[in-house]
Motif scaffolding. Structure first.
Motif, PDB file in Angstrom:
ATOM      1  N   ARG A  58      68.814 -30.634  78.612  1.00  0.00           N
ATOM      2  CA  ARG A  58      67.772 -31.623  78.911  1.00  0.00           C
ATOM      3  C   ARG A  58      67.176 -32.247  77.652  1.00  0.00           C
ATOM      4  NH1 ARG A  58      67.778 -34.436  83.450  1.00  0.00           N
ATOM      5  NH2 ARG A  58      68.591 -33.104  85.093  1.00  0.00           N
ATOM      6  N   ILE A  59      67.698 -31.888  76.489  1.00  0.00           N
ATOM      7  CA  ILE A  59      67.323 -32.572  75.250  1.00  0.00           C
ATOM      8  C   ILE A  59      68.295 -33.733  75.076  1.00  0.00           C
ATOM      9  CG2 ILE A  59      67.010 -32.377  72.758  1.00  0.00           C
ATOM     10  CD1 ILE A  59      66.561 -29.380  73.154  1.00  0.00           C
ATOM     11  N   PRO A  60      67.846 -34.974  75.203  1.00  0.00           N
ATOM     12  CA  PRO A  60      68.801 -36.097  75.221  1.00  0.00           C
ATOM     13  C   PRO A  60      69.396 -36.401  73.857  1.00  0.00           C
ATOM     14  CG  PRO A  60      66.535 -36.898  75.336  1.00  0.00           C
ATOM     15  CD  PRO A  60      66.457 -35.393  75.418  1.00  0.00           C
ATOM     16  N   ASN A  61      70.623 -36.862  73.907  1.00  0.00           N
ATOM     17  CA  ASN A  61      71.299 -37.355  72.708  1.00  0.00           C
ATOM     18  C   ASN A  61      70.849 -38.793  72.478  1.00  0.00           C
ATOM     19  OD1 ASN A  61      73.069 -38.298  70.770  1.00  0.00           O
ATOM     20  ND2 ASN A  61      74.876 -37.347  71.664  1.00  0.00           N
ATOM     21  N   PRO A  62      70.247 -39.109  71.339  1.00  0.00           N
ATOM     22  CA  PRO A  62      69.751 -40.476  71.121  1.00  0.00           C
ATOM     23  C   PRO A  62      70.853 -41.508  70.966  1.00  0.00           C
ATOM     24  CG  PRO A  62      69.544 -39.187  69.116  1.00  0.00           C
ATOM     25  CD  PRO A  62      69.992 -38.238  70.197  1.00  0.00           C
ATOM     26  N   ASN A 119      65.810 -35.259  68.504  1.00  0.00           N
ATOM     27  CA  ASN A 119      64.912 -34.894  69.597  1.00  0.00           C
ATOM     28  C   ASN A 119      64.543 -33.412  69.573  1.00  0.00           C
ATOM     29  OD1 ASN A 119      64.516 -37.411  70.921  1.00  0.00           O
ATOM     30  ND2 ASN A 119      66.606 -37.290  71.713  1.00  0.00           N
ATOM     31  N   LEU A 120      65.239 -32.647  68.734  1.00  0.00           N
ATOM     32  CA  LEU A 120      64.876 -31.262  68.453  1.00  0.00           C
ATOM     33  C   LEU A 120      64.361 -31.231  67.019  1.00  0.00           C
ATOM     34  CD1 LEU A 120      65.011 -28.159  69.325  1.00  0.00           C
ATOM     35  CD2 LEU A 120      67.145 -28.136  68.017  1.00  0.00           C
ATOM     36  N   ALA A 121      63.060 -31.331  66.837  1.00  0.00           N
ATOM     37  CA  ALA A 121      62.471 -31.425  65.501  1.00  0.00           C
ATOM     38  C   ALA A 121      61.875 -30.074  65.121  1.00  0.00           C
ATOM     39  CB  ALA A 121      61.419 -32.524  65.458  1.00  0.00           C
ATOM     40  N   ILE A 122      62.711 -29.215  64.533  1.00  0.00           N
ATOM     41  CA  ILE A 122      62.242 -27.884  64.150  1.00  0.00           C
ATOM     42  C   ILE A 122      61.154 -27.982  63.090  1.00  0.00           C
ATOM     43  CG2 ILE A 122      62.959 -25.730  63.025  1.00  0.00           C
ATOM     44  CD1 ILE A 122      65.667 -26.067  64.440  1.00  0.00           C
ATOM     45  N   VAL A 173      61.851 -33.171  72.481  1.00  0.00           N
ATOM     46  CA  VAL A 173      61.843 -34.189  73.527  1.00  0.00           C
ATOM     47  C   VAL A 173      62.782 -33.743  74.638  1.00  0.00           C
ATOM     48  CG1 VAL A 173      62.341 -36.599  74.105  1.00  0.00           C
ATOM     49  CG2 VAL A 173      61.360 -36.022  71.862  1.00  0.00           C
ATOM     50  N   MET A 174      62.307 -33.822  75.886  1.00  0.00           N
ATOM     51  CA  MET A 174      63.131 -33.410  77.024  1.00  0.00           C
ATOM     52  C   MET A 174      63.075 -34.466  78.121  1.00  0.00           C
ATOM     53  SD  MET A 174      62.445 -29.303  77.306  1.00  0.00           S
ATOM     54  CE  MET A 174      63.975 -29.069  78.212  1.00  0.00           C
ATOM     55  N   GLN A 175      64.191 -34.589  78.825  1.00  0.00           N
ATOM     56  CA  GLN A 175      64.274 -35.523  79.948  1.00  0.00           C
ATOM     57  C   GLN A 175      63.410 -35.068  81.113  1.00  0.00           C
ATOM     58  OE1 GLN A 175      68.610 -35.353  80.351  1.00  0.00           O
ATOM     59  NE2 GLN A 175      68.604 -37.585  80.310  1.00  0.00           N
ATOM     60  N   LEU A 176      62.799 -36.029  81.783  1.00  0.00           N
ATOM     61  CA  LEU A 176      62.034 -35.769  82.997  1.00  0.00           C
ATOM     62  C   LEU A 176      62.875 -36.142  84.218  1.00  0.00           C
ATOM     63  CD1 LEU A 176      58.589 -37.290  81.967  1.00  0.00           C
ATOM     64  CD2 LEU A 176      59.264 -34.886  81.893  1.00  0.00           C
ATOM     65  N   LEU A 177      62.733 -35.376  85.286  1.00  0.00           N
ATOM     66  CA  LEU A 177      63.355 -35.701  86.569  1.00  0.00           C
ATOM     67  C   LEU A 177      62.284 -36.247  87.494  1.00  0.00           C
ATOM     68  CD1 LEU A 177      64.760 -32.906  85.407  1.00  0.00           C
ATOM     69  CD2 LEU A 177      66.044 -33.085  87.532  1.00  0.00           C
ATOM     70  N   ILE A 192      54.363 -47.043  84.999  1.00  0.00           N
ATOM     71  CA  ILE A 192      55.812 -47.051  84.797  1.00  0.00           C
ATOM     72  C   ILE A 192      56.203 -48.204  83.862  1.00  0.00           C
ATOM     73  CG2 ILE A 192      58.055 -47.269  85.927  1.00  0.00           C
ATOM     74  CD1 ILE A 192      56.544 -44.641  86.427  1.00  0.00           C
ATOM     75  N   GLY A 193      57.063 -47.869  82.883  1.00  0.00           N
ATOM     76  CA  GLY A 193      57.485 -48.855  81.891  1.00  0.00           C
ATOM     77  C   GLY A 193      56.704 -48.781  80.597  1.00  0.00           C
ATOM     78  N   THR A 194      55.656 -47.956  80.549  1.00  0.00           N
ATOM     79  CA  THR A 194      54.837 -47.837  79.348  1.00  0.00           C
ATOM     80  C   THR A 194      55.195 -46.569  78.571  1.00  0.00           C
ATOM     81  OG1 THR A 194      53.037 -46.585  80.410  1.00  0.00           O
ATOM     82  CG2 THR A 194      52.960 -48.989  80.570  1.00  0.00           C
ATOM     83  N   GLN A 195      54.610 -46.439  77.402  1.00  0.00           N
ATOM     84  CA  GLN A 195      54.726 -45.223  76.605  1.00  0.00           C
ATOM     85  C   GLN A 195      53.335 -44.806  76.149  1.00  0.00           C
ATOM     86  OE1 GLN A 195      58.183 -45.284  73.696  1.00  0.00           O
ATOM     87  NE2 GLN A 195      58.156 -47.458  74.241  1.00  0.00           N
ATOM     88  N   ILE A 196      53.107 -43.493  76.053  1.00  0.00           N
ATOM     89  CA  ILE A 196      51.816 -42.996  75.579  1.00  0.00           C
ATOM     90  C   ILE A 196      52.046 -41.964  74.490  1.00  0.00           C
ATOM     91  CG2 ILE A 196      50.575 -43.449  77.725  1.00  0.00           C
ATOM     92  CD1 ILE A 196      50.923 -40.545  78.474  1.00  0.00           C
ATOM     93  N   GLY A 197      51.117 -41.892  73.555  1.00  0.00           N
ATOM     94  CA  GLY A 197      51.243 -40.929  72.462  1.00  0.00           C
ATOM     95  C   GLY A 197      52.431 -41.211  71.602  1.00  0.00           C
ATOM     96  N   LEU A 198      53.102 -40.155  71.138  1.00  0.00           N
ATOM     97  CA  LEU A 198      54.287 -40.263  70.318  1.00  0.00           C
ATOM     98  C   LEU A 198      55.458 -39.628  71.067  1.00  0.00           C
ATOM     99  CD1 LEU A 198      52.706 -39.247  66.876  1.00  0.00           C
ATOM    100  CD2 LEU A 198      53.296 -41.565  67.659  1.00  0.00           C
ATOM    101  N   PRO A 199      56.146 -40.424  71.899  1.00  0.00           N
ATOM    102  CA  PRO A 199      57.225 -39.850  72.729  1.00  0.00           C
ATOM    103  C   PRO A 199      58.439 -39.401  71.923  1.00  0.00           C
ATOM    104  CG  PRO A 199      56.473 -41.963  73.596  1.00  0.00           C
ATOM    105  CD  PRO A 199      55.922 -41.827  72.222  1.00  0.00           C
ATOM    106  N   ARG A 200      58.560 -39.868  70.687  1.00  0.00           N
ATOM    107  CA  ARG A 200      59.720 -39.517  69.860  1.00  0.00           C
ATOM    108  C   ARG A 200      59.258 -38.763  68.612  1.00  0.00           C
ATOM    109  NH1 ARG A 200      61.403 -40.881  73.946  1.00  0.00           N
ATOM    110  NH2 ARG A 200      62.844 -42.549  74.506  1.00  0.00           N
ATOM    111  N   ASN A 201      60.144 -37.938  68.080  1.00  0.00           N
ATOM    112  CA  ASN A 201      59.869 -37.294  66.803  1.00  0.00           C
ATOM    113  C   ASN A 201      59.995 -38.327  65.688  1.00  0.00           C
ATOM    114  OD1 ASN A 201      59.566 -34.598  67.850  1.00  0.00           O
ATOM    115  ND2 ASN A 201      61.776 -34.596  68.189  1.00  0.00           N
ATOM    116  N   ASP A 202      59.237 -38.138  64.605  1.00  0.00           N
ATOM    117  CA  ASP A 202      59.270 -39.097  63.487  1.00  0.00           C
ATOM    118  C   ASP A 202      60.622 -39.057  62.789  1.00  0.00           C
ATOM    119  OD1 ASP A 202      56.641 -39.678  64.027  1.00  0.00           O
ATOM    120  OD2 ASP A 202      55.877 -38.169  62.627  1.00  0.00           O
TER     121      ASP A 202
END
Length: 451
Positions: free
Chosen positions: A237-241, A256-259, A265-269, A441-451
């Motif tokens: 469930r960790i997506p490949n960018p 998406n795996l920022a140790i 980051v994980m996919q939502l169902l 729906i269609g928006t983003q909040i916070g920081l959805p991606r790792n830097d």
């Protein structure tokens, strides 16, 4: 005669005194029991607070920003309706032609140690979404789920302890190296079932016999801790960018795996609850290899021992209702639905959109769901989207739906949500993250991606 009356009166008064004394003793005993229980809960909460601080400190040491209940990084609106306040960002874009992974969320990620079958240890990374203690849940910014405590002593949980560096050491482990594969099943003789059950289902990750995501801490608090990565690979469930959004299981360098940022980051169902869509959740592990392969989870057989199978209320699980043969084409803008649709989908471009009874703000909520699958008895073109448990019960009553013929328990088990559903025997860990209004729906909040 006078002496007899005196003796009888004395006996009467004495009996009343003794009865009152017994009543008083019972009251005192009850009060002592209540106080003892309150003291135990208070003591557990003190220990839970210390454990929460250890976890938050580990986030800081790993390069992340620990959740602060008094000054959270994000403040969510009622329209966003986020249940997990510690989440670092959410991408609500659902158009996979634009965002191949679909909606995602970014979670704080903790570092700990797995115990391998030979007794050696391996570093692993995990997320926490629920806790059975209210103090810990608030401190960590996760969902309070007191019903998880019912798992203690069942054999479906695992225990963990702290090492000297303040890291959790788990009893079990997960192997992420297997390659997931899924072969859709052939149509049934009557033509009503197709695609599901799958002809072949091989999960992309397999836990050993000691692993459970219901983890009992030394304080006695139960947390829902799900492994997402270790040296064998990463969670599906960790997506490949780069590509179709599905994880490359062996790529520990996936951004998406920022140790170094203590986040993942994980996919939502998606799903339906109380007539409303966008019941966004994650699937982490399941007790059965079929759902694990279909929903990209870890196959964790120990979960099958959680109490009480097939029943609600009681135990540590909730019933939810997937359908085996939902419609595979979107005829009215409300999408597709069904385990068959997911089984037929190439590279998991379509997840099943199951039907759920309650949300995490209900005190009965638990993140472990007991799958109670249905199937339609009508042609595909006539099958509606299942949006609520009330609708499912109504369609079961009139025969439009029947319990899935492959359910492990063919007899309905009465509960407060349905007297007509039957259980499959599959337990699925799917914590609910958010259920936004359509305007979000269609928006983003916070920081959805790792830097």
């Amino acid at each position: 005669m006078k002496n007899l009356k005196t003796i009888l009166l004395t006996l009467f008064v004495t009996s009343i005194f003794i009865a009152c004394s017994n009543d008083d003793a019972a009251v005192i005993e009850d009060q002592a029991a209540v106080k003892e229980e309150a003291d135990a809960k208070s003591f557990q909460s003190i220990r839970a607070l210390r454990e929460a601080k250890l976890l938050l400190n580990s986030i800081r040491r790993d390069g992340g920003t620990p959740y602060n209940v008094f000054n959270p990084a994000l403040r969510f609106t009622p329209e966003q309706n986020v249940f997990l306040p510690s989440v670092l960002g959410i991408d609500y874009r659902i158009d996979r032609s634009v965002v191949p992974a679909g909606p995602t969320a970014r979670f704080p990620m903790f570092q700990g140690w797995e115990t391998l079958p030979d007794g050696s240890r391996r570093k692993g990374y995990y997320v926490i979404t629920e806790a059975s203690n209210k103090v810990m849940a608030k401190k960590l910014g996760v969902i309070f789920s007191p019903r998880m405590a019912a798992s203690v002593g069942s054999g479906g949980e695992q225990r963990a302890h702290w090492n000297r560096r303040g890291r959790l050491v788990f009893e079990g482990s997960v192997d992420f190296s297997p390659k997931r594969s899924l072969v859709a099943g052939a149509a049934s003789d009557d033509g009503l079932l197709f695609g599901f059950p799958p002809a072949e289902a091989n999960p992309g990750a397999i836990a050993d016999s000691k692993w459970s995501s219901y983890v009992v801490l030394p304080s006695g608090v139960v947390i829902n801790a799900q492994l997402v990565a270790n040296s064998t690979g990463i969670h599906d469930r960790i997506p490949n960018p780069n590509g179709n959004g599905i994880a490359d299981q062996d790529d520990l360098n996936n951004p998406n795996l920022a140790i170094d940022q203590a986040s993942v980051v994980m996919q939502l169902l998606d799903g339906w609850q109380n007539g409303q869509p966008y019941y966004f959740h994650i699937v982490t592990d399941t007790s059965d290899p079929g759902p694990a392969a279909i929903e990209l989870g870890v196959f964790a057989p120990r979960l099958a021992s959680l109490p009480t199978f097939g029943l609600f209320p009681g135990g540590s699980m909730l019933p939810f209702s997937p359908t085996a043969n939902g419609r595979t084409t979107d005829t009215d803008g409300f999408g597709v639905q069904g385990l068959n649709t997911a089984s037929l989908s190439d590279q998991q471009a379509q997840d099943p959109t199951n039907t759920f009874p309650i949300d995490p703000r209900d005190s009965r909520y638990a993140p472990m769901w007991d799958a109670q699958v249905t199937e339609f008895t009508i042609p595909e073109a006539e099958r509606p989207i299942l949006r609520s448990f009330d609708q499912v019960n109504q369609l079961l009553a009139d025969g439009t739906l029947i319990p899935f013929r492959g359910n492990a328990n063919p007899s309905p088990l009465a509960n407060s949500l349905s007297d007509l559903l039957t259980a499959t025997g599959a337990i699925i860990n799917c914590p609910v993250i958010t259920q936004p209004e359509a305007s979000v729906i269609g928006t983003q909040i916070g920081l959805p991606r790792n830097d």
